[in-house]
Scaffold this active site. Structure first.
Site, PDB file in Angstrom:
ATOM      1  N   HIS A 130       0.812  -1.215   0.000  1.00  0.00           N
ATOM      2  CA  HIS A 130       0.000   0.000   0.000  1.00  0.00           C
ATOM      3  C   HIS A 130       0.848   1.268   0.000  1.00  0.00           C
ATOM      4  O   HIS A 130       0.320   2.358  -0.177  1.00  0.00           O
ATOM      5  CB  HIS A 130      -1.001  -0.045   1.150  1.00  0.00           C
ATOM      6  CG  HIS A 130      -2.172  -0.944   0.832  1.00  0.00           C
ATOM      7  ND1 HIS A 130      -3.443  -0.723   1.255  1.00  0.00           N
ATOM      8  CD2 HIS A 130      -2.240  -2.069   0.068  1.00  0.00           C
ATOM      9  CE1 HIS A 130      -4.249  -1.664   0.788  1.00  0.00           C
ATOM     10  NE2 HIS A 130      -3.521  -2.504   0.080  1.00  0.00           N
TER      11      HIS A 130
ATOM     12  N   LYS B  46     -14.337  -8.377  -8.088  1.00  0.00           N
ATOM     13  CA  LYS B  46     -13.541  -9.211  -8.989  1.00  0.00           C
ATOM     14  C   LYS B  46     -12.815 -10.306  -8.192  1.00  0.00           C
ATOM     15  O   LYS B  46     -12.740 -11.458  -8.618  1.00  0.00           O
ATOM     16  CB  LYS B  46     -12.544  -8.362  -9.768  1.00  0.00           C
ATOM     17  CG  LYS B  46     -11.912  -9.115 -10.922  1.00  0.00           C
ATOM     18  CD  LYS B  46     -11.240  -8.200 -11.928  1.00  0.00           C
ATOM     19  CE  LYS B  46     -10.628  -9.011 -13.051  1.00  0.00           C
ATOM     20  NZ  LYS B  46     -10.052  -8.178 -14.116  1.00  0.00           N
ATOM     21  N   ASP B  47     -12.316  -9.938  -7.004  1.00  0.00           N
ATOM     22  CA  ASP B  47     -11.684 -10.954  -6.141  1.00  0.00           C
ATOM     23  C   ASP B  47     -12.711 -11.996  -5.695  1.00  0.00           C
ATOM     24  O   ASP B  47     -12.386 -13.178  -5.557  1.00  0.00           O
ATOM     25  CB  ASP B  47     -11.045 -10.293  -4.914  1.00  0.00           C
ATOM     26  CG  ASP B  47      -9.698  -9.653  -5.245  1.00  0.00           C
ATOM     27  OD1 ASP B  47      -9.170  -9.927  -6.334  1.00  0.00           O
ATOM     28  OD2 ASP B  47      -9.183  -8.881  -4.404  1.00  0.00           O
TER      29      ASP B  47
ATOM     30  N   GLU C 267       5.666 -34.060  -0.391  1.00  0.00           N
ATOM     31  CA  GLU C 267       4.437 -33.592  -1.023  1.00  0.00           C
ATOM     32  C   GLU C 267       4.765 -32.912  -2.348  1.00  0.00           C
ATOM     33  O   GLU C 267       5.872 -32.418  -2.546  1.00  0.00           O
ATOM     34  CB  GLU C 267       3.740 -32.602  -0.078  1.00  0.00           C
ATOM     35  CG  GLU C 267       3.242 -33.254   1.196  1.00  0.00           C
ATOM     36  CD  GLU C 267       1.940 -33.993   0.969  1.00  0.00           C
ATOM     37  OE1 GLU C 267       1.996 -35.187   0.619  1.00  0.00           O
ATOM     38  OE2 GLU C 267       0.877 -33.384   1.143  1.00  0.00           O
TER      39      GLU C 267
END
Ligand code: HEM
Lengths: 423, 261
Positions: A216, A244-245, A288
């Site tokens: 920011h 949009k998110d 993994e």
């Protein structure tokens, strides 16, 4: 600096609080009106998705911890009890288990986005470096979490990875004993891993705060990689990017739900459903999937210390990346050659993943070495030289220009304007 | 330098290589000497799959009368059998036929009592050492999550149970080992457990080898995934809901962004 804040909120309660502690003003400024480039594509969803993943991991993790027992004789059974007897325990555990994979998918795409659009370049170097710290913390968290169910892969994965530290000259073996809290991976190891697995996600939250704070300050990059020039180039974060998110979050949860409900063990290894047995080594110890490329780099170097250094080095190069890239242009859209090399890097990483999944024999050794070499070549050689040699395409004047003129989101990645002619 | 030439030159071969590599991944699990598994039809396959309770109950009978002589199933309680359609009375009766260690009597001697629905499945051996001693040194693995602990899951277990035969000519078998096509290394310590007609099914189904193998595998799949029916149902609802939510969120997004360009 002391003094009450002059709050603009009409609601008297919110106004009262905001006058004394202006968090509402802050939220309004950072997430309401925050000026955000208007030309984001869906790659800019992935930061928000990672935050969602982290939150879900913390919530499910806390509920797991209420029922989990970090003791070598009880850990495996306590996880099975969660699956069978705790209300919705199977859901909580499968969400957490697959959540680790979802988290890494999202973060890897987030990192790719940063690489492709040059988000690591000035003035966002520190923001990028904090991101690399987040990746390292996530890796440590996931590694220790995987040990907790105390299956065969938990035990042998922990043994193989902690043993890497023994490659350090002189102090190595001492460090390994210290990490284990004994002479092998055992109850003290499980106990401390549980403690740290609970702690680190909250450290991640703290570092994430710095990540967002730095974001920011500099403001977001965008697919064109050029600076915001006027208010015309931006939109307020809310409602444009909150909505949009949200679209991205819905799709993200959809994929996660499909994994959890229909193929919950697809990404895991069957051997982790066999309780840990220090007397029986599994045929092949594999980590993994999200660690496979790094595991491939580790095994590609014939020397143990060399392998360990290269493995950690493969992440550490990310820290110096901003200074190795000499091109003044951020976005790959305007770097015709580097754009293609970016995809080669992606292919290289995927191939390394495939190498990590196979025993180091025959052709896999060769592919592993070539890909490892190429990985470092990309960052340490191609990046510095290409920035000097490559002729970038002409940059648009501003974000709003092509958006207004083209009406369709700027220059499409596939078919940009002709390269500049030689002067 | 025409950058467009680079694309086919670099990227395509790279992706072809990856494709080849990823295709080769599943081959890793299979040892060269075991044939590929044949996919069986399972009632619990797929998005809408649920356990076939009749098959699982027959499988329970096979487990109880054959496998439980050697294999424990420690994570299971008798009450869990409600999950394959046994009612309370049936579960009580099933448990009561099994004797488990009870409290010591007045003189401190161990006693036995009929099992209750709240009891764990009884293990055949008091400890792993006893289990090994009775099985020529090999430990019969606990069957609670065995179905999830093997590559291929139910298809593997089914194949294994049907995979016994005489060893091929010239193969040296170790002492006490049995030839099995599907077991890694082809030599397994478990003697062929099922031959056909090992049990008389209470529901009258003919007990061929294939039938028994299929039924007991269904039961083992239930034991390993008792939540499966609920999980699949939840998944269908969650997916429908999220598809709907994605749809309206996207529509809203279009509406909000309509004024931007
Ligand atoms: C950064 C976020 C996190 C990541 C990436 C992560 C990752 C993992 C992984 C990979 C496992 C092994 C899953 C399995 O195979 O069963 C696990 C297990 C576990 N985690 Fe986490 N975790 C996170 C956050 C948390 C938090 C915040 C807590 C506690 C408050 C927690 C508590 C547990 C517990 C109790 C287990 C053992 C139960 C089980 O294995 O399912 N986790 N975690």
């Amino acid at each position: 600096m002391a003094g009450l804040h002059k709050s603009d909120f009409a609601n008297p309660v919110i106004n009262w609080i905001d006058t004394r502690l202006p968090i509402f003003t802050m939220m309004q400024k950072e997430y309401g009106t925050f000026p955000t480039p208007k030309n984001f594509n869906y790659f800019w969803n992935f930061g928000a998705l990672a935050v969602v993943a982290l939150m879900v991991m913390i919530v499910t993790g806390i509920f797991l911890a209420m029922n989990y027992t970090p003791n070598v004789t009880m850990a495996f059974d306590s996880v099975e009890r969660i699956m069978r007897d705790v209300n919705y325990g199977w859901l909580i555990r499968y969400v957490h288990m697959n959540g680790a994979s979802m988290f890494f998918i999202v973060v890897y795409i987030h990192i790719f986005r940063g690489l492709y659009y040059g988000s690591y370049k000035t003035p966002r170097e520190l923001l990028w470096m904090i991101g690399v710290v987040l990746l390292l913390l996530m890796m440590a968290t996931a590694f220790m979490g995987y040990v907790l169910p105390w299956g065969q892969m938990s035990y042998w994965g922990a043994t193989v990875i902690t043993n890497l530290f023994s490659a350090i000259p002189v102090v190595g073996p001492g460090i390994v004993t210290w990490l284990w809290g004994g002479f092998s991976v055992d109850n003290p190891t499980l106990n401390r891993f549980f403690s740290l697995h609970y702690l680190l996600p909250f450290v991640i939250v703290g570092v994430l705060f710095l990540h967002v704070a730095a974001l920011h300050i500099t403001g977001s990059n965008n697919p064109l990689g050029i600076d915001v020039k006027s208010p015309q180039d931006t939109l307020p974060f809310h409602p444009y990017y909150t909505i949009k998110d949200s679209v991205g979050v819905c799709v993200f949860l959809l994929v996660w739900a499909v994994l959890v409900c229909f193929v919950p063990n697809y990404l895991g290894h069957v051997d982790n459903y066999t309780p840990a047995n220090p007397m029986a080594t599994p045929a092949d110890v594999v980590p993994e999937w999200y660690f496979l490329p790094f595991y491939a780099i580790l095994r590609s170097v014939p020397n143990k210390l060399g392998g360990v250094s290269m493995m950690f080095g493969s992440i550490l190069v990310m820290f110096v990346l901003p200074w190795f890239d000499t091109s003044p242009v951020r976005s790959c859209r305007f770097r015709p050659i580097y754009r293609q090399l970016m995809w080669v890097l992606v292919a290289d990483a995927l191939l390394l993943g495939a190498v990590g999944a196979h025993p180091p024999q025959g052709i896999w050794v060769v592919i592993g070495r070539v890909c490892t070499a190429y990985y470092f070549l990309h960052f340490l050689v191609i990046l510095p030289f290409l920035g000097k040699l490559e002729r970038p395409l002409p940059l648009p004047e501003s974000i709003s220009r092509p958006v207004i003129a083209g009406g369709g989101g700027g220059l499409p990645g596939g078919a940009p304007a002709k390269p500049m002619e030689k002067p | 330098m025409r950058p467009a030439i680079l694309l086919p030159a670099f990227v395509l071969p790279a992706f072809v290589l990856i494709g080849a590599a990823l295709l080769a991944v599943p081959a890793r699990a299979q040892e060269s000497e075991t044939p590929p598994l044949v996919h069986q039809h399972w009632s619990f396959d797929g998005v809408f799959g649920t356990f076939d309770n009749a098959a699982a109950q027959r499988g329970l009978q096979v487990y109880q009368q054959v496998c439980s002589a050697c294999h424990s199933m420690k994570q299971m309680y008798y009450r869990n059998l409600a999950g394959i359609g046994l009612n309370e009375d049936q579960i009580k009766a099933f448990a009561a036929a099994i004797l488990v260690p009870g409290p010591a009597d007045e003189s401190g001697q161990p006693t036995q009592r009929p099992a209750l629905p709240s009891d764990h499945f009884k293990s055949p051996f008091p400890n792993d050492e006893a289990a090994r001693a009775a099985n020529g040194g090999a430990l019969p693995p606990d069957q609670s999550v065995l179905e999830k602990a093997r590559e291929g899951g139910p298809d593997y277990i089914y194949a294994l149970l049907n995979g016994y035969s005489d060893p091929p000519a010239g193969m040296k078998m170790q002492q006490g080992m049995n030839y099995n096509r599907y077991f890694p290394g082809n030599q397994i310590a478990m003697p062929q457990p099922l031959h056909g007609n090992d049990v008389t099914y209470v529901d009258g189904t003919p007990s061929s080898l294939e039938q028994e193998a299929h039924d007991v595998t269904t039961f083992l799949a239930f034991a390993a995934n008792p939540e499966l029916n609920e999980r699949h149902a939840t998944g269908v609802k969650a997916v429908l809901f999220l598809v709907f939510l994605t749809g309206i969120t996207y529509a809203l997004k279009r509406k909000i962004w309509a004024d931007v360009h």
